[in-house]
Write a protein that holds these residues in place. Structure first.
Motif, PDB file in Angstrom:
ATOM      1  N   ALA A   1       3.258  21.749  -6.188  1.00 22.12           N
ATOM      2  CA  ALA A   1       2.191  20.814  -5.841  1.00 22.12           C
ATOM      3  C   ALA A   1       1.984  20.783  -4.323  1.00 22.12           C
ATOM      4  O   ALA A   1       0.844  20.776  -3.842  1.00 22.12           O
ATOM      5  CB  ALA A   1       2.519  19.415  -6.368  1.00 22.12           C
ATOM      6  N   GLN A   2       3.079  20.770  -3.573  1.00 19.10           N
ATOM      7  CA  GLN A   2       2.979  20.783  -2.104  1.00 19.10           C
ATOM      8  C   GLN A   2       2.348  22.083  -1.622  1.00 19.10           C
ATOM      9  O   GLN A   2       1.541  22.083  -0.689  1.00 19.10           O
ATOM     10  CB  GLN A   2       4.359  20.582  -1.475  1.00 19.10           C
ATOM     11  CG  GLN A   2       4.334  20.464   0.025  1.00 19.10           C
ATOM     12  CD  GLN A   2       3.576  19.243   0.495  1.00 19.10           C
ATOM     13  OE1 GLN A   2       3.757  18.158  -0.045  1.00 19.10           O
ATOM     14  NE2 GLN A   2       2.723  19.404   1.484  1.00 19.10           N
ATOM     15  N   HIS A   3       2.707  23.189  -2.255  1.00 21.01           N
ATOM     16  CA  HIS A   3       2.135  24.491  -1.905  1.00 21.01           C
ATOM     17  C   HIS A   3       0.620  24.483  -2.116  1.00 21.01           C
ATOM     18  O   HIS A   3      -0.135  24.949  -1.248  1.00 21.01           O
ATOM     19  CB  HIS A   3       2.793  25.583  -2.745  1.00 21.01           C
ATOM     20  CG  HIS A   3       2.131  26.919  -2.647  1.00 21.01           C
ATOM     21  ND1 HIS A   3       2.234  27.714  -1.536  1.00 21.01           N
ATOM     22  CD2 HIS A   3       1.333  27.587  -3.514  1.00 21.01           C
ATOM     23  CE1 HIS A   3       1.530  28.821  -1.723  1.00 21.01           C
ATOM     24  NE2 HIS A   3       0.973  28.765  -2.920  1.00 21.01           N
ATOM     25  N   GLU A   4       0.182  23.953  -3.246  1.00 17.41           N
ATOM     26  CA  GLU A   4      -1.259  23.883  -3.521  1.00 17.41           C
ATOM     27  C   GLU A   4      -1.967  22.991  -2.502  1.00 17.41           C
ATOM     28  O   GLU A   4      -3.049  23.327  -2.025  1.00 17.41           O
ATOM     29  CB  GLU A   4      -1.514  23.378  -4.950  1.00 17.41           C
ATOM     30  CG  GLU A   4      -1.187  24.384  -6.014  1.00 17.41           C
ATOM     31  CD  GLU A   4      -2.029  25.649  -5.905  1.00 17.41           C
ATOM     32  OE1 GLU A   4      -3.248  25.550  -5.655  1.00 17.41           O
ATOM     33  OE2 GLU A   4      -1.456  26.740  -6.060  1.00 17.41           O
ATOM     34  N   ALA A   5      -1.360  21.854  -2.171  1.00 17.14           N
ATOM     35  CA  ALA A   5      -1.955  20.948  -1.187  1.00 17.14           C
ATOM     36  C   ALA A   5      -2.045  21.622   0.182  1.00 17.14           C
ATOM     37  O   ALA A   5      -3.070  21.519   0.869  1.00 17.14           O
ATOM     38  CB  ALA A   5      -1.146  19.654  -1.097  1.00 17.14           C
TER      39      ALA A   5
ATOM     40  N   ASP B   1      -5.408  22.586   2.278  1.00 20.80           N
ATOM     41  CA  ASP B   1      -5.551  22.105   3.648  1.00 20.80           C
ATOM     42  C   ASP B   1      -5.855  23.261   4.599  1.00 20.80           C
ATOM     43  O   ASP B   1      -6.723  23.150   5.476  1.00 20.80           O
ATOM     44  CB  ASP B   1      -4.272  21.386   4.076  1.00 20.80           C
ATOM     45  CG  ASP B   1      -4.409  20.695   5.417  1.00 20.80           C
ATOM     46  OD1 ASP B   1      -5.467  20.076   5.658  1.00 20.80           O
ATOM     47  OD2 ASP B   1      -3.452  20.765   6.215  1.00 20.80           O
ATOM     48  N   LEU B   2      -5.177  24.376   4.420  1.00 18.47           N
ATOM     49  CA  LEU B   2      -5.400  25.552   5.259  1.00 18.47           C
ATOM     50  C   LEU B   2      -6.807  26.111   5.062  1.00 18.47           C
ATOM     51  O   LEU B   2      -7.483  26.471   6.032  1.00 18.47           O
ATOM     52  CB  LEU B   2      -4.346  26.614   4.950  1.00 18.47           C
ATOM     53  CG  LEU B   2      -4.344  27.848   5.830  1.00 18.47           C
ATOM     54  CD1 LEU B   2      -4.077  27.469   7.283  1.00 18.47           C
ATOM     55  CD2 LEU B   2      -3.300  28.840   5.343  1.00 18.47           C
ATOM     56  N   VAL B   3      -7.255  26.172   3.809  1.00 12.07           N
ATOM     57  CA  VAL B   3      -8.610  26.664   3.528  1.00 12.07           C
ATOM     58  C   VAL B   3      -9.640  25.739   4.177  1.00 12.07           C
ATOM     59  O   VAL B   3     -10.614  26.202   4.780  1.00 12.07           O
ATOM     60  CB  VAL B   3      -8.836  26.779   2.002  1.00 12.07           C
ATOM     61  CG1 VAL B   3     -10.297  26.984   1.678  1.00 12.07           C
ATOM     62  CG2 VAL B   3      -8.000  27.906   1.433  1.00 12.07           C
TER      63      VAL B   3
END
Length: 143
Positions: free
Chosen positions: A64-68, A72-74
């Motif tokens: 979940a943190q990876h997806e967030a 955020d980066l995108v």
């Protein structure tokens, strides 16, 4: 031989059964020991199941943190791209890097055919963050 027979008789009660102390604890397990082993096995199994659940929860949390972080980066990349002048956004990345070395100001001047030697009469282009940082860095360097 008689003394060996007497030693055996000493450990044997009158009804012919051996007393619990006469047998080795290794050869026969008492019900308490079996219950203790069973309890220990159940505790180990419960600990393993608990550990597996914690690992799965940690993996789920990290995903979940990876997806967030990815979203955020995108979003940040999209914001940075949106700040570029339209003429630079429309140009291919290969052209931008090959012809202008990744310099936004040089790319804008190249597309608009502005000569750097043109002098003060030309309207200056807005500075990009890269140029601003370079100017500030140059101003803080001791001479």
């Amino acid at each position: 031989m008689n003394s060996a027979l007497q030693d055996t008789n000493r450990d044997t009660p009158q009804d012919g059964c051996k007393s619990p102390g006469a047998l080795s604890s290794r050869s026969v397990r008492s019900p308490n020991r079996q219950a203790h082993i069973q309890l220990a096995n159940e505790q180990r199994q419960a600990m393993i199941e608990n550990f597996d659940m914690e690992v799965e929860d940690k993996i789920r949390s990290m995903r979940a943190q990876h997806e967030a972080d990815k979203m955020d980066l995108v979003l940040k990349a999209d914001c940075d791209i949106a700040q570029l002048p339209k003429c630079v956004r429309d140009m291919s990345l290969v052209t931008f890097l090959r012809d202008y070395g990744g310099d936004v100001s040089a790319a804008v001047r190249g597309v608009l055919k502005i000569d750097d030697r043109g002098g003060e009469s030309m309207v200056p282009l807005p500075e990009t963050p890269l140029v601003i940082r370079a100017r500030r860095k140059a101003a803080t360097k001791p001479t």
